[in-house]
Design a protein around this motif. Structure first.
Motif, mmCIF file in Angstrom:
data_model
loop_
_atom_site.group_PDB
_atom_site.id
_atom_site.type_symbol
_atom_site.label_atom_id
_atom_site.label_comp_id
_atom_site.label_asym_id
_atom_site.label_seq_id
_atom_site.Cartn_x
_atom_site.Cartn_y
_atom_site.Cartn_z
ATOM 1 N N ALA A 1 -4.793 -5.958 9.044
ATOM 2 C CA ALA A 1 -4.877 -6.875 9.399
ATOM 3 C C ALA A 1 -4.754 -7.106 7.065
ATOM 4 O O ALA A 1 -5.021 -5.360 6.364
ATOM 5 C CB ALA A 1 -6.335 -7.375 8.693
ATOM 6 N N ILE A 2 -3.847 -7.386 6.314
ATOM 7 C CA ILE A 2 -2.646 -7.647 5.638
ATOM 8 C C ILE A 2 -2.792 -8.973 4.412
ATOM 9 O O ILE A 2 -3.024 -10.278 5.695
ATOM 10 C CB ILE A 2 -1.899 -6.759 5.666
ATOM 11 N N ASN A 3 -3.170 -9.478 3.714
ATOM 12 C CA ASN A 3 -3.330 -10.284 2.948
ATOM 13 C C ASN A 3 -2.040 -10.457 2.546
ATOM 14 O O ASN A 3 -0.539 -9.295 2.309
ATOM 15 C CB ASN A 3 -4.231 -9.854 1.746
ATOM 16 N N ASP A 4 -1.659 -11.826 1.808
ATOM 17 C CA ASP A 4 -0.403 -12.147 1.392
ATOM 18 C C ASP A 4 0.243 -12.029 -0.103
ATOM 19 O O ASP A 4 1.368 -11.771 -0.301
ATOM 20 C CB ASP A 4 -1.019 -13.407 0.823
ATOM 21 N N ASP A 5 -0.602 -10.873 -0.502
ATOM 22 C CA ASP A 5 -0.079 -9.680 -1.857
ATOM 23 C C ASP A 5 0.305 -8.326 -1.287
ATOM 24 O O ASP A 5 0.129 -7.551 -2.435
ATOM 25 C CB ASP A 5 -1.530 -9.647 -2.821
ATOM 26 N N ASP A 6 0.102 -8.248 0.185
ATOM 27 C CA ASP A 6 0.325 -7.105 1.042
ATOM 28 C C ASP A 6 -0.244 -5.771 0.012
ATOM 29 O O ASP A 6 0.001 -5.154 1.090
ATOM 30 C CB ASP A 6 1.625 -6.882 -0.046
ATOM 31 N N GLU A 7 -1.769 -6.490 0.188
ATOM 32 C CA GLU A 7 -2.511 -5.467 0.092
ATOM 33 C C GLU A 7 -3.350 -5.230 1.554
ATOM 34 O O GLU A 7 -3.500 -6.584 2.518
ATOM 35 C CB GLU A 7 -3.298 -5.514 -0.274
ATOM 36 N N ILE A 8 -3.237 -3.985 2.253
ATOM 37 C CA ILE A 8 -3.975 -4.041 3.239
ATOM 38 C C ILE A 8 -5.657 -3.752 3.997
ATOM 39 O O ILE A 8 -5.891 -3.344 2.586
ATOM 40 C CB ILE A 8 -3.553 -2.356 4.557
#
Length: 111
Positions: free
Chosen positions: A94-101
């Protein structure tokens, strides 16, 4: 005739609005390439590619309820002949829009 023109105009406006909505950011169901690369790099860091000659990642993405995407990654490690499967991994990322897992789980499947 006037009713037909009105219906046609309303239909065209509706199609235009739908087209604009599909072009706006945030309406895309597929994860951006940078997010896919981030999750695949996390798989690469944990998977064992020893004795492997070819690695194949099959990635499926879906939009998260909050920002970002959820990815299901199947990783196949093939031997020198290119057809003998020596290892298989199943990963959820699962990853957010800032490419942080935000969540990452990898497990090796029996081969």
């Amino acid at each position: 005739m006037k009713t037909f023109k009105t219906v046609a105009a309303v239909s065209l406006i509706g199609l235009f609005a739908a087209n604009v909505a599909m072009a706006l950011p945030g309406f895309d169901e597929e994860a951006p390439q940078s997010s896919v690369e981030t999750c695949v790099a996390a798989v690469d860091a944990q998977a064992n590619y020893d004795d492997g000659a070819k690695v194949l990642h099959k990635v499926e993405t879906t939009k998260r309820r909050v920002s970002g995407h959820i990815m299901s990654i199947q990783t196949l490690v093939y031997a020198e002949d290119g057809s003998t499967l020596i290892r298989e991994y199943k990963t959820n990322c699962a990853i957010n829009d800032d490419d942080e897992i935000k969540r990452f789980r990898i497990r090796q499947k029996g081969v």
